[in-house]
Design a protein around this motif. Structure first.
Motif, short mmCIF file in Angstrom:
data_model
loop_
_atom_site.label_atom_id
_atom_site.label_comp_id
_atom_site.label_asym_id
_atom_site.label_seq_id
_atom_site.Cartn_x
_atom_site.Cartn_y
_atom_site.Cartn_z
N CYS A 1 0.86 -1.19 0.00
CA CYS A 1 0.00 0.00 0.00
C CYS A 1 0.90 1.23 0.00
O CYS A 1 2.12 1.12 0.05
CB CYS A 1 -0.92 0.00 1.23
SG CYS A 1 -0.05 0.05 2.81
N ASP A 2 0.27 2.39 -0.05
CA ASP A 2 1.01 3.64 -0.02
C ASP A 2 1.45 3.90 1.42
O ASP A 2 0.62 4.12 2.30
CB ASP A 2 0.14 4.78 -0.53
CG ASP A 2 0.90 6.07 -0.68
OD1 ASP A 2 2.13 6.03 -0.89
OD2 ASP A 2 0.25 7.13 -0.60
N ILE A 3 2.76 3.85 1.66
CA ILE A 3 3.29 4.04 3.01
C ILE A 3 3.91 5.43 3.07
O ILE A 3 4.79 5.75 2.27
CB ILE A 3 4.34 2.95 3.34
CG1 ILE A 3 3.67 1.57 3.27
CG2 ILE A 3 4.95 3.20 4.72
CD1 ILE A 3 4.62 0.41 3.35
N PRO A 4 3.45 6.26 4.01
CA PRO A 4 3.99 7.61 4.12
C PRO A 4 5.51 7.62 4.31
O PRO A 4 6.08 6.71 4.91
CB PRO A 4 3.29 8.18 5.37
CG PRO A 4 2.04 7.38 5.49
CD PRO A 4 2.38 6.00 4.99
N GLU A 5 6.15 8.66 3.80
CA GLU A 5 7.62 8.80 3.85
C GLU A 5 8.18 8.77 5.27
O GLU A 5 9.31 8.39 5.48
CB GLU A 5 8.03 10.11 3.18
CG GLU A 5 7.83 10.13 1.69
CD GLU A 5 8.88 9.33 0.94
OE1 GLU A 5 10.07 9.38 1.33
OE2 GLU A 5 8.50 8.66 -0.03
N ASN A 6 7.38 9.21 6.24
CA ASN A 6 7.87 9.30 7.62
C ASN A 6 7.82 7.96 8.36
O ASN A 6 8.15 7.89 9.54
CB ASN A 6 7.11 10.37 8.41
CG ASN A 6 5.64 10.01 8.59
OD1 ASN A 6 5.02 9.37 7.74
ND2 ASN A 6 5.08 10.44 9.70
N LEU A 7 7.40 6.90 7.68
CA LEU A 7 7.31 5.58 8.31
C LEU A 7 8.35 4.63 7.74
O LEU A 7 8.70 4.71 6.56
CB LEU A 7 5.92 4.98 8.11
CG LEU A 7 4.75 5.75 8.71
CD1 LEU A 7 3.44 5.02 8.43
CD2 LEU A 7 4.93 5.98 10.21
N PHE A 8 8.82 3.73 8.58
CA PHE A 8 9.77 2.70 8.18
C PHE A 8 9.04 1.36 8.23
O PHE A 8 8.70 0.87 9.30
CB PHE A 8 10.98 2.69 9.13
CG PHE A 8 11.98 1.61 8.80
CD1 PHE A 8 12.86 1.78 7.75
CD2 PHE A 8 12.04 0.46 9.56
CE1 PHE A 8 13.79 0.79 7.44
CE2 PHE A 8 12.96 -0.54 9.26
CZ PHE A 8 13.84 -0.38 8.20
N TYR A 9 8.77 0.79 7.07
CA TYR A 9 8.03 -0.46 6.90
C TYR A 9 8.98 -1.63 7.13
O TYR A 9 9.95 -1.80 6.42
CB TYR A 9 7.45 -0.45 5.49
CG TYR A 9 6.88 -1.72 4.94
CD1 TYR A 9 6.09 -2.57 5.70
CD2 TYR A 9 7.11 -2.06 3.61
CE1 TYR A 9 5.56 -3.74 5.15
CE2 TYR A 9 6.57 -3.20 3.05
CZ TYR A 9 5.80 -4.04 3.83
OH TYR A 9 5.27 -5.18 3.27
N PHE A 10 8.71 -2.45 8.19
CA PHE A 10 9.67 -3.48 8.58
C PHE A 10 9.13 -4.89 8.73
O PHE A 10 9.90 -5.82 8.99
CB PHE A 10 10.37 -3.07 9.89
CG PHE A 10 9.48 -3.17 11.10
CD1 PHE A 10 9.46 -4.32 11.88
CD2 PHE A 10 8.68 -2.10 11.48
CE1 PHE A 10 8.65 -4.40 13.01
CE2 PHE A 10 7.87 -2.18 12.59
CZ PHE A 10 7.85 -3.33 13.36
N GLY A 11 7.83 -5.11 8.60
CA GLY A 11 7.32 -6.48 8.78
C GLY A 11 5.83 -6.54 8.56
O GLY A 11 5.21 -5.58 8.09
N GLY A 12 5.25 -7.69 8.93
CA GLY A 12 3.82 -7.81 8.75
C GLY A 12 3.23 -9.13 9.19
O GLY A 12 3.88 -9.95 9.85
#
Length: 171
Positions: free
Chosen positions: A118-129
């Motif tokens: 999905c569209d993840i904002p720039e200020n977030l660090f996507y690390f798992g799920g």
């Protein structure tokens, strides 16, 4: 951070169903031959050195939060409860690796961030799920659980330790 100890304490009971420490340090716990002869319910990937983490961060073109770097020093990603929870790490193949070491790799952070669900904002660090959600860290190191397709925030934890404790108890 002592994430690895928290994880190991919770899944310790599953060792009675089999466990293996691979030569590279990766732990495989709870063999599930009813699924496949070489299937393991929990996979805790070997730690990364400071140099490997720095190289990984540079290759990813991402800015790793310190808490994620600390996690990588303990383990290079996790795959728990048959994939119901996972944290990305660095997947790689090196000359001389055994077939088993090649086979058991973490989900790759770089690959996942190149094509996020999905569209993840720039200020977030996507690390798992999980199969239905994703986990991100904000600039204050709070963990956000977001719907995989819409990116809608479902829940927030104060820090990664609180999040991990709750996730481990959930399953």
């Amino acid at each position: 951070m002592h994430s690895l100890n928290s994880i190991l304490n919770v899944i310790e009971k599953d060792k009675i169903h089999g466990f293996k420490k691979m030569s590279n340090g990766t732990l495989l716990i709870r063999r599930m031959t009813e699924i496949r002869e070489d299937y393991w319910m929990h996979r805790i990937f070997h730690s990364l050195s400071e140099q490997e983490i720095n190289s990984f961060e540079k290759d990813s073109n991402l800015k790793f939060p310190d808490v994620y770097k600390d996690f990588l020093k303990e383990c290079n990603g996790i795959f728990l409860y048959g994939g119901l929870v996972y944290i990305y790490g660095k997947a790689y193949l090196e000359k001389g690796m055994s077939r088993e070491e090649q086979m058991f790799q973490p989900y790759d952070l770089i690959e996942e961030n190149e094509d996020p669900p999905c569209d993840i904002p720039e200020n977030l660090f996507y690390f798992g799920g999980t199969p239905k959600t994703i986990f991100s860290l904000d600039r204050d190191n709070q963990v956000l659980e977001m719907r995989r397709k819409s990116g809608k925030v479902m829940k927030k934890w104060i820090n990664i330790e609180e999040w991990l404790s709750e996730i481990l108890l959930k399953y």
